[in-house]
Design a protein around this motif. Structure first.
Motif, PDB file in Angstrom:
ATOM      1  N   ILE A  44      41.474  34.400  46.201  1.00 36.07           N
ATOM      2  CA  ILE A  44      41.310  35.438  45.191  1.00 36.07           C
ATOM      3  C   ILE A  44      42.278  35.169  44.049  1.00 36.07           C
ATOM      4  O   ILE A  44      43.454  34.854  44.275  1.00 36.07           O
ATOM      5  CB  ILE A  44      41.606  36.843  45.785  1.00 36.07           C
ATOM      6  N   GLU A  45      41.785  35.296  42.824  1.00 36.96           N
ATOM      7  CA  GLU A  45      42.638  35.253  41.641  1.00 36.96           C
ATOM      8  C   GLU A  45      42.591  36.604  40.944  1.00 36.96           C
ATOM      9  O   GLU A  45      41.533  37.234  40.873  1.00 36.96           O
ATOM     10  CB  GLU A  45      42.170  34.181  40.654  1.00 36.96           C
ATOM     11  N   LEU A  46      43.734  37.048  40.461  1.00 35.27           N
ATOM     12  CA  LEU A  46      43.830  38.255  39.640  1.00 35.27           C
ATOM     13  C   LEU A  46      44.289  37.879  38.237  1.00 35.27           C
ATOM     14  O   LEU A  46      45.121  36.986  38.067  1.00 35.27           O
ATOM     15  CB  LEU A  46      44.827  39.264  40.223  1.00 35.27           C
ATOM     16  N   TRP A  47      43.761  38.597  37.255  1.00 31.27           N
ATOM     17  CA  TRP A  47      44.186  38.438  35.855  1.00 31.27           C
ATOM     18  C   TRP A  47      44.206  39.827  35.256  1.00 31.27           C
ATOM     19  O   TRP A  47      43.207  40.552  35.320  1.00 31.27           O
ATOM     20  CB  TRP A  47      43.215  37.520  35.114  1.00 31.27           C
ATOM     21  N   GLN A  48      45.328  40.228  34.679  1.00 31.22           N
ATOM     22  CA  GLN A  48      45.461  41.605  34.235  1.00 31.22           C
ATOM     23  C   GLN A  48      46.401  41.737  33.045  1.00 31.22           C
ATOM     24  O   GLN A  48      47.199  40.849  32.753  1.00 31.22           O
ATOM     25  CB  GLN A  48      45.980  42.472  35.390  1.00 31.22           C
ATOM     26  N   ALA A  49      46.290  42.883  32.406  1.00 29.12           N
ATOM     27  CA  ALA A  49      47.214  43.257  31.342  1.00 29.12           C
ATOM     28  C   ALA A  49      48.531  43.745  31.953  1.00 29.12           C
ATOM     29  O   ALA A  49      48.603  44.107  33.133  1.00 29.12           O
ATOM     30  CB  ALA A  49      46.599  44.354  30.478  1.00 29.12           C
ATOM     31  N   SER A  93      53.311  37.359  33.870  1.00 30.74           N
ATOM     32  CA  SER A  93      52.239  36.496  33.357  1.00 30.74           C
ATOM     33  C   SER A  93      50.873  37.159  33.474  1.00 30.74           C
ATOM     34  O   SER A  93      49.953  36.824  32.735  1.00 30.74           O
ATOM     35  CB  SER A  93      52.223  35.163  34.107  1.00 30.74           C
ATOM     36  N   GLY A  94      50.728  38.072  34.438  1.00 31.64           N
ATOM     37  CA  GLY A  94      49.446  38.732  34.651  1.00 31.64           C
ATOM     38  C   GLY A  94      48.466  37.942  35.490  1.00 31.64           C
ATOM     39  O   GLY A  94      47.310  38.349  35.654  1.00 31.64           O
ATOM     40  N   PHE A  95      48.903  36.810  36.068  1.00 35.67           N
ATOM     41  CA  PHE A  95      48.000  35.947  36.823  1.00 35.67           C
ATOM     42  C   PHE A  95      48.549  35.707  38.217  1.00 35.67           C
ATOM     43  O   PHE A  95      49.731  35.437  38.389  1.00 35.67           O
ATOM     44  CB  PHE A  95      47.832  34.607  36.096  1.00 35.67           C
ATOM     45  N   GLY A  96      47.672  35.810  39.234  1.00 35.83           N
ATOM     46  CA  GLY A  96      48.091  35.557  40.613  1.00 35.83           C
ATOM     47  C   GLY A  96      46.977  34.955  41.437  1.00 35.83           C
ATOM     48  O   GLY A  96      45.797  35.080  41.101  1.00 35.83           O
ATOM     49  N   ARG A  97      47.371  34.287  42.528  1.00 33.07           N
ATOM     50  CA  ARG A  97      46.413  33.689  43.468  1.00 33.07           C
ATOM     51  C   ARG A  97      46.848  33.975  44.895  1.00 33.07           C
ATOM     52  O   ARG A  97      48.045  33.948  45.209  1.00 33.07           O
ATOM     53  CB  ARG A  97      46.357  32.173  43.302  1.00 33.07           C
ATOM     54  N   ILE A 124      41.840  45.505  36.726  1.00 33.94           N
ATOM     55  CA  ILE A 124      42.304  44.141  37.000  1.00 33.94           C
ATOM     56  C   ILE A 124      41.073  43.280  37.220  1.00 33.94           C
ATOM     57  O   ILE A 124      40.178  43.646  37.987  1.00 33.94           O
ATOM     58  CB  ILE A 124      43.223  44.098  38.236  1.00 33.94           C
ATOM     59  N   SER A 125      41.017  42.140  36.546  1.00 35.67           N
ATOM     60  CA  SER A 125      39.922  41.191  36.762  1.00 35.67           C
ATOM     61  C   SER A 125      40.169  40.418  38.048  1.00 35.67           C
ATOM     62  O   SER A 125      41.293  40.008  38.340  1.00 35.67           O
ATOM     63  CB  SER A 125      39.817  40.215  35.590  1.00 35.67           C
ATOM     64  N   ARG A 157      35.867  43.440  39.267  1.00 39.93           N
ATOM     65  CA  ARG A 157      37.030  44.157  38.735  1.00 39.93           C
ATOM     66  C   ARG A 157      37.542  45.168  39.743  1.00 39.93           C
ATOM     67  O   ARG A 157      36.783  45.682  40.560  1.00 39.93           O
ATOM     68  CB  ARG A 157      36.675  44.916  37.446  1.00 39.93           C
ATOM     69  N   VAL A 158      38.836  45.462  39.640  1.00 38.90           N
ATOM     70  CA  VAL A 158      39.463  46.551  40.370  1.00 38.90           C
ATOM     71  C   VAL A 158      39.764  47.670  39.383  1.00 38.90           C
ATOM     72  O   VAL A 158      40.457  47.463  38.382  1.00 38.90           O
ATOM     73  CB  VAL A 158      40.793  46.104  41.031  1.00 38.90           C
ATOM     74  N   TYR A 159      39.200  48.849  39.647  1.00 35.42           N
ATOM     75  CA  TYR A 159      39.594  50.073  38.972  1.00 35.42           C
ATOM     76  C   TYR A 159      40.355  50.932  39.984  1.00 35.42           C
ATOM     77  O   TYR A 159      40.375  50.620  41.179  1.00 35.42           O
ATOM     78  CB  TYR A 159      38.378  50.823  38.433  1.00 35.42           C
TER      79      TYR A 159
END
Length: 199
Positions: free
Chosen positions: A65-70, A93-97, A126-127, A142-144
């Motif tokens: 899983i990758e996350l990308w967020q503000a 950075s807003g990015f994780g794996r 979160i994307s 997306r995660v809301y």
């Protein structure tokens, strides 16, 4: 001789070992992991935790899983986001794996912060990108957040999703002994199939 298109192949299963090598105890470097925050990152600390299920309802033990967020101010750490009225957090950075292969129940878990709204009228989100065996391409969702009901109700993207399917995008908030945790399972197919986006 004419050139022909290279045959497609599925995205798994070796990507998790290569892209989250340290999680799987390989002596390789990696650009991101599941701990997305430092002591100086601004914002409300949260954990995003869940599992990936295949079409038969079985837990997938080798997904990534990758996350990308503000950040907490709603700004992305990316050159295309040049909004100077929103603060850029150098400690985020807003990015994780995270892979799903190193826990007994094959869950993923990210230590991050709750993002701010990236645009007026948009709910915080979160994307999520899912990589797993058998997928010809990775999947986007997306995660809301369950405690953002008013913002979710007015979000233009969520309102394009059929009402009975929106709950598949809502992470449920829980207060735990180790902090705030949002539970978010991903169902690739079946009656509970998560909504995926075609970006």
């Amino acid at each position: 001789m004419s050139m022909k298109q290279t045959p497609s192949q599925t995205v798994g299963p070796y990507f998790a070992y290569g892209l989250t090598a340290q999680q799987y105890h390989y002596n390789h470097t990696q650009v991101a992991d599941a701990v997305m925050v430092t002591d100086t990152t601004e914002g409300e600390r949260i954990r995003i935790k869940g599992r990936v299920f295949d079409g038969q309802g079985q837990v997938v033990n080798d997904a990534m899983i990758e996350l990308w967020q503000a950040n907490a101010a709603g700004r992305f750490n990316h050159p295309n986001d040049g909004r100077l009225d929103r603060k850029l957090d150098p400690a985020f950075s807003g990015f994780g794996r995270c892979g799903t292969g190193m826990t007994a129940d094959h869950h993923f878990a990210f230590e991050t912060i709750k993002p701010g709204s990236s645009e007026a009228g948009k709910a915080p989100y979160i994307s999520v990108i899912v990589f797993m065996r058998g997928l010809p391409n990775h999947a986007y969702t997306r995660v809301y957040f369950s405690d953002e009901a008013a913002a979710n109700a007015s979000d233009s993207t969520l309102n394009k999703v059929e009402e009975n399917r929106r709950p598949t995008l809502i992470a449920q908030r829980h207060e735990t002994a180790t902090g705030i945790e949002y539970h978010f399972d991903i169902h690739m197919q079946g009656d509970q199939e998560t909504v995926f986006f075609n970006f």
